[in-house]
Design a protein around this motif. Structure first.
Motif, PDB file in Angstrom:
ATOM      1  N   ASP A 377       9.891  28.005  23.952  1.00 46.61           N
ATOM      2  CA  ASP A 377       9.360  29.378  23.919  1.00 46.61           C
ATOM      3  C   ASP A 377      10.435  30.362  23.459  1.00 46.61           C
ATOM      4  OD1 ASP A 377       7.041  28.394  24.877  1.00 46.61           O
ATOM      5  OD2 ASP A 377       7.477  28.881  26.990  1.00 46.61           O
ATOM      6  N   TYR A 378      10.026  31.357  22.737  1.00 43.09           N
ATOM      7  CA  TYR A 378      10.962  32.395  22.286  1.00 43.09           C
ATOM      8  C   TYR A 378      10.199  33.702  22.138  1.00 43.09           C
ATOM      9  CZ  TYR A 378       8.708  31.149  17.918  1.00 43.09           C
ATOM     10  OH  TYR A 378       7.765  30.894  16.961  1.00 43.09           O
ATOM     11  N   THR A 379      10.977  34.796  22.041  1.00 44.50           N
ATOM     12  CA  THR A 379      10.373  36.129  21.916  1.00 44.50           C
ATOM     13  C   THR A 379      10.364  36.550  20.452  1.00 44.50           C
ATOM     14  OG1 THR A 379      11.449  36.596  23.997  1.00 44.50           O
ATOM     15  CG2 THR A 379      10.566  38.491  22.822  1.00 44.50           C
ATOM     16  N   LYS A 380       9.296  37.232  20.043  1.00 42.37           N
ATOM     17  CA  LYS A 380       9.238  37.784  18.676  1.00 42.37           C
ATOM     18  C   LYS A 380       9.452  39.292  18.741  1.00 42.37           C
ATOM     19  CE  LYS A 380       5.705  34.609  16.895  1.00 42.37           C
ATOM     20  NZ  LYS A 380       4.371  34.573  16.289  1.00 42.37           N
ATOM     21  N   THR A 400      10.179  36.668   9.681  1.00 38.36           N
ATOM     22  CA  THR A 400      10.519  38.100   9.821  1.00 38.36           C
ATOM     23  C   THR A 400       9.326  38.940   9.391  1.00 38.36           C
ATOM     24  OG1 THR A 400      11.309  38.423   7.558  1.00 38.36           O
ATOM     25  CG2 THR A 400      12.941  37.666   9.175  1.00 38.36           C
ATOM     26  N   ARG A 401       9.306  40.190   9.838  1.00 37.71           N
ATOM     27  CA  ARG A 401       8.318  41.161   9.347  1.00 37.71           C
ATOM     28  C   ARG A 401       8.906  42.556   9.507  1.00 37.71           C
ATOM     29  NH1 ARG A 401       5.804  43.757  13.651  1.00 37.71           N
ATOM     30  NH2 ARG A 401       6.088  42.662  15.619  1.00 37.71           N
ATOM     31  N   TRP A 402       8.237  43.520   8.881  1.00 36.82           N
ATOM     32  CA  TRP A 402       8.651  44.907   9.021  1.00 36.82           C
ATOM     33  C   TRP A 402       7.962  45.515  10.227  1.00 36.82           C
ATOM     34  CZ3 TRP A 402      12.524  47.105   6.457  1.00 36.82           C
ATOM     35  CH2 TRP A 402      12.920  46.541   5.238  1.00 36.82           C
ATOM     36  N   ALA A 403       8.691  46.349  10.989  1.00 42.18           N
ATOM     37  CA  ALA A 403       8.080  47.125  12.074  1.00 42.18           C
ATOM     38  C   ALA A 403       8.827  48.449  12.135  1.00 42.18           C
ATOM     39  CB  ALA A 403       8.209  46.388  13.414  1.00 42.18           C
ATOM     40  N   ASP A 404       8.129  49.544  11.891  1.00 34.28           N
ATOM     41  CA  ASP A 404       8.736  50.886  11.915  1.00 34.28           C
ATOM     42  C   ASP A 404      10.026  50.944  11.096  1.00 34.28           C
ATOM     43  OD1 ASP A 404       6.739  51.608  13.643  1.00 34.28           O
ATOM     44  OD2 ASP A 404       7.915  51.030  15.413  1.00 34.28           O
ATOM     45  N   ASN A 405       9.970  50.520   9.877  1.00 34.63           N
ATOM     46  CA  ASN A 405      11.132  50.556   8.974  1.00 34.63           C
ATOM     47  C   ASN A 405      12.306  49.688   9.399  1.00 34.63           C
ATOM     48  OD1 ASN A 405      10.192  52.108   6.885  1.00 34.63           O
ATOM     49  ND2 ASN A 405      10.548  54.018   8.043  1.00 34.63           N
ATOM     50  N   HIS A 406      12.049  48.764  10.309  1.00 34.24           N
ATOM     51  CA  HIS A 406      13.084  47.802  10.691  1.00 34.24           C
ATOM     52  C   HIS A 406      12.573  46.391  10.424  1.00 34.24           C
ATOM     53  CE1 HIS A 406      14.861  51.045  13.194  1.00 34.24           C
ATOM     54  NE2 HIS A 406      15.974  50.404  12.834  1.00 34.24           N
ATOM     55  N   VAL A 407      13.510  45.500  10.076  1.00 31.65           N
ATOM     56  CA  VAL A 407      13.130  44.091  10.019  1.00 31.65           C
ATOM     57  C   VAL A 407      13.236  43.540  11.430  1.00 31.65           C
ATOM     58  CG1 VAL A 407      13.705  41.833   9.059  1.00 31.65           C
ATOM     59  CG2 VAL A 407      13.991  43.878   7.653  1.00 31.65           C
ATOM     60  N   VAL A 408      12.174  42.853  11.880  1.00 32.66           N
ATOM     61  CA  VAL A 408      12.198  42.251  13.214  1.00 32.66           C
ATOM     62  C   VAL A 408      11.879  40.760  13.107  1.00 32.66           C
ATOM     63  CG1 VAL A 408      11.528  44.425  14.356  1.00 32.66           C
ATOM     64  CG2 VAL A 408       9.762  42.743  13.750  1.00 32.66           C
ATOM     65  N   LYS A 430      30.970  30.175   3.247  1.00 32.65           N
ATOM     66  CA  LYS A 430      30.297  31.447   2.954  1.00 32.65           C
ATOM     67  C   LYS A 430      29.020  31.589   3.775  1.00 32.65           C
ATOM     68  CE  LYS A 430      31.695  31.386  -1.870  1.00 32.65           C
ATOM     69  NZ  LYS A 430      31.138  31.477  -3.224  1.00 32.65           N
ATOM     70  N   SER A 431      28.239  30.502   3.891  1.00 38.68           N
ATOM     71  CA  SER A 431      27.000  30.578   4.694  1.00 38.68           C
ATOM     72  C   SER A 431      27.340  30.992   6.121  1.00 38.68           C
ATOM     73  CB  SER A 431      26.280  29.222   4.734  1.00 38.68           C
ATOM     74  OG  SER A 431      25.625  28.955   3.532  1.00 38.68           O
ATOM     75  N   TYR A 432      28.389  30.391   6.677  1.00 39.16           N
ATOM     76  CA  TYR A 432      28.731  30.680   8.082  1.00 39.16           C
ATOM     77  C   TYR A 432      29.303  32.083   8.256  1.00 39.16           C
ATOM     78  CZ  TYR A 432      27.355  26.222   9.958  1.00 39.16           C
ATOM     79  OH  TYR A 432      26.593  25.152  10.379  1.00 39.16           O
ATOM     80  N   GLU A 433      30.038  32.548   7.244  1.00 39.85           N
ATOM     81  CA  GLU A 433      30.597  33.894   7.349  1.00 39.85           C
ATOM     82  C   GLU A 433      29.468  34.931   7.448  1.00 39.85           C
ATOM     83  OE1 GLU A 433      33.686  34.516   4.378  1.00 39.85           O
ATOM     84  OE2 GLU A 433      32.980  36.603   4.276  1.00 39.85           O
ATOM     85  N   ILE A 434      28.443  34.770   6.594  1.00 38.82           N
ATOM     86  CA  ILE A 434      27.338  35.735   6.617  1.00 38.82           C
ATOM     87  C   ILE A 434      26.443  35.483   7.832  1.00 38.82           C
ATOM     88  CG2 ILE A 434      25.311  36.579   5.344  1.00 38.82           C
ATOM     89  CD1 ILE A 434      27.994  37.512   4.155  1.00 38.82           C
ATOM     90  N   ALA A 435      26.318  34.216   8.236  1.00 40.69           N
ATOM     91  CA  ALA A 435      25.496  33.914   9.425  1.00 40.69           C
ATOM     92  C   ALA A 435      26.001  34.702  10.633  1.00 40.69           C
ATOM     93  CB  ALA A 435      25.525  32.413   9.717  1.00 40.69           C
ATOM     94  N   LYS A 436      27.324  34.871  10.705  1.00 43.07           N
ATOM     95  CA  LYS A 436      27.903  35.627  11.835  1.00 43.07           C
ATOM     96  C   LYS A 436      27.528  37.095  11.742  1.00 43.07           C
ATOM     97  CE  LYS A 436      32.009  32.899  12.218  1.00 43.07           C
ATOM     98  NZ  LYS A 436      33.205  32.884  11.411  1.00 43.07           N
ATOM     99  N   GLN A 437      27.381  37.580  10.504  1.00 44.41           N
ATOM    100  CA  GLN A 437      27.134  39.027  10.326  1.00 44.41           C
ATOM    101  C   GLN A 437      25.669  39.432  10.503  1.00 44.41           C
ATOM    102  OE1 GLN A 437      28.862  40.380   6.623  1.00 44.41           O
ATOM    103  NE2 GLN A 437      30.616  39.035   6.887  1.00 44.41           N
ATOM    104  N   VAL A 438      24.769  38.454  10.468  1.00 42.09           N
ATOM    105  CA  VAL A 438      23.348  38.770  10.744  1.00 42.09           C
ATOM    106  C   VAL A 438      23.234  38.884  12.261  1.00 42.09           C
ATOM    107  CG1 VAL A 438      20.972  37.954  10.621  1.00 42.09           C
ATOM    108  CG2 VAL A 438      22.549  37.486   8.723  1.00 42.09           C
ATOM    109  N   LEU A 439      22.737  40.029  12.710  1.00 42.73           N
ATOM    110  CA  LEU A 439      22.718  40.246  14.158  1.00 42.73           C
ATOM    111  C   LEU A 439      21.292  40.396  14.677  1.00 42.73           C
ATOM    112  CD1 LEU A 439      25.636  42.861  14.385  1.00 42.73           C
ATOM    113  CD2 LEU A 439      25.772  40.359  14.671  1.00 42.73           C
ATOM    114  N   PHE A 440      20.960  39.641  15.696  1.00 43.10           N
ATOM    115  CA  PHE A 440      19.759  39.902  16.493  1.00 43.10           C
ATOM    116  C   PHE A 440      19.917  39.184  17.823  1.00 43.10           C
ATOM    117  CE2 PHE A 440      18.723  36.187  13.849  1.00 43.10           C
ATOM    118  CZ  PHE A 440      18.075  35.323  14.707  1.00 43.10           C
ATOM    119  N   GLU A 441      19.335  39.781  18.842  1.00 45.93           N
ATOM    120  CA  GLU A 441      19.517  39.252  20.192  1.00 45.93           C
ATOM    121  C   GLU A 441      18.967  37.826  20.292  1.00 45.93           C
ATOM    122  OE1 GLU A 441      18.152  42.173  23.099  1.00 45.93           O
ATOM    123  OE2 GLU A 441      17.816  40.443  24.420  1.00 45.93           O
TER     124      GLU A 441
END
Ligand code: AMP
Ligand code: GLY
Length: 455
Positions: A377-380, A400-408, A430-441
């Protein structure tokens, strides 16, 4: 994307590979395309389609927050609602229909289009229901392999009324035991059991309806020990060309531990898929499959995915799929330098023999970022913070989808970070460097994608 250009009957000949064909579609310089699907695979397909000089308009149904970079999303168009898709195709004067996931193919979208004279002008990529059985029924695909002498694990299939025979077959095998539900089970229909008792319990659960009708027939298979890779052929039913070879990583945890997922990452190329191995793959597997389909009267225009096990240098088929793989596509398509829309048209219009496939020598690696808790189980709906990566790194959105001008977040597998590199190791960095920079809880990912492929 460029604007659609007018096409006249008297248009001068071009240098297209299929010059001389008489249909308008061959002569049109640019075309309108509808791509069905919403995952990372479809993001990578949309990326390659949008790059094509032949793409005038691209629609993705339903699409995700990332596919809007490449075309127009049609969020309310359900890939399984064939009459609605047909209406859209006619309204928008779509020339080419491409289906990403297996379900519409297994349900017969290509047959539906073939059955309607008003859609006869539309080029369709993807097999009919008969060809899609390669994926839709494991019982069919194993029997097909046996009929055509294609190397695969020994097996027998059983229905609920044959429980005793099934248990006796388990007793005749050595552990571990491989059990497979015959039908589509959202990627969960394969179980590998260590003991005879576990195998029998699992068999009874499957035959008892654990996977619904998909488990009405269950296959029990010999376990093959080796290293896996994914081979993709584009075929018009007669000729084929191979796409770059990839390897995917299915389990959730580092070191291939924990439950199976839809795929946690992929790498292309795969060093052990060298010329000697690929010659065997073509001779023993790809050609007999394509000839086998034709000899059984199955007209297959689409991609065939060969899930292979390399057993001491010899390839065996673990599974067929009737589509491109996910997340392999996120590493494979960026390596195709030749025009991808030309390839799609070549498939649909029977011109694959003439397609000038050109492969980028660089490696591409994809690290999949997933929601916390996945594959459980996970939260969207969690807000994401996305970096703007350099040109040789792509963010292929999946859930992913857009919600109120944010990607969620909108799924278990959220986004693939795909990167080019001179070597697999450089691409992974390079994949791992950018993977670190994508942020979501709750963000989670594997830290060992491709590690086994660094020579
Ligand atoms: P499938 O859905 O058929 O691709 O199976 C899922 C995974 O189970 C494969 O990717 C393999 O890792 C594993 N698997 C399936 N069949 C076998 C087999 N006969 N021997 C060993 N592993 C297998
Ligand atoms: N990556 C495996 C699949 O697409 O089925």
């Amino acid at each position: 994307m460029r604007q659609k250009q007018s096409t006249k009957q008297t248009q001068p000949e071009t240098n297209l590979p299929w010059e001389g064909n008489t249909t308008n579609l061959h002569r049109q310089e640019t075309i309108a395309i509808l791509l069905l699907g919403s995952g990372g695979r479809e993001s990578a397909m949309a990326y390659n389609i949008a790059k094509s000089k032949r793409c005038a308009r691209l629609y993705i149904a339903p699409g995700n927050a990332g596919t809007e970079t490449y075309g127009i999303n049609i969020p309310d168009l359900d890939p399984k609602d064939f009459p609605a898709i047909a209406d859209f195709v006619l309204d928008q004067q779509i020339d080419l229909l491409v289906t990403g996931p297996e379900e519409p193919l297994v349900l017969g979208i290509a047959d539906y289009f073939a059955s309607r004279p008003d859609l006869a002008h539309v080029a369709v990529v993807g097999p009919g229901q008969d060809g899609a059985r390669l994926e839709g029924s494991k019982d069919f695909s194993k029997a097909f392999m046996q009929r055509h002498d294609i190397p695969t694990a020994r097996y027998q299939s059983f229905m609920a009324k044959e429980k005793d025979e099934a248990c006796a077959f388990i007793e005749s095998l050595c552990p571990p035991y491989v059990l497979k539900a015959d039908g589509l089970a959202a990627g969960k229909g394969v179980e590998i059991l260590e003991t005879e008792q576990e195998a029998k319990d699992s068999l009874l659960a499957m035959l008892g309806g654990k996977f619904g009708v998909a488990g009405d027939t269950v296959l029990i298979e010999e376990f093959l020990s080796g290293i896996e890779c994914s081979v993709f052929a584009a075929t018009d039913g007669q000729d084929y060309c191979l796409l770059p070879v990839a390897k995917d990583y299915k389990r959730i945890g580092d070191g291939d531990t924990g439950p199976n997922t839809g795929g946690m990452g992929s790498v292309s190329p795969v060093y052990f898929a060298d010329k000697a191995f690929m010659d065997k793959v073509e001779e023993r597997i790809v050609r007999p499959t394509i000839h086998g389909l034709a000899s059984e009267g199955i007209s297959y225009k689409g991609f065939i995915f060969f899930g292979l096990m390399n057993v001491k240098g010899d390839p065996y088929v673990i599974e067929y799929n009737c589509r491109l793989g996910d997340p392999e596509t996120e590493s494979v398509l960026p390596r195709i330098k030749s025009d991808f829309v030309d390839l799609l048209l070549a498939i649909a219009l029977g011109k694959v023999a003439d397609y000038p496939m050109e492969i980028d020598e660089r490696a591409v690696t994809s690290v999949m970022l997933v929601s916390g808790g996945y594959p459980g189980d996970y939260t969207k709906g969690i807000t994401m913070d996305l970096p703007e990566p350099p040109e040789d790194i792509m963010l292929f959105h999946a859930g992913t989808r857009w919600a109120d001008n944010h990607v969620v977040t909108n799924g278990g597998r959220v986004l693939a970070v795909s990167a080019y590199g001179k070597t697999v190791e450089e691409a992974l960095g390079k994949s791992y460097e950018i993977a670190k920079q994508v942020l979501f809880e709750g963000k989670n990912y594997r830290h060992d994608i491709g590690r086994d492929l660094i020579e």
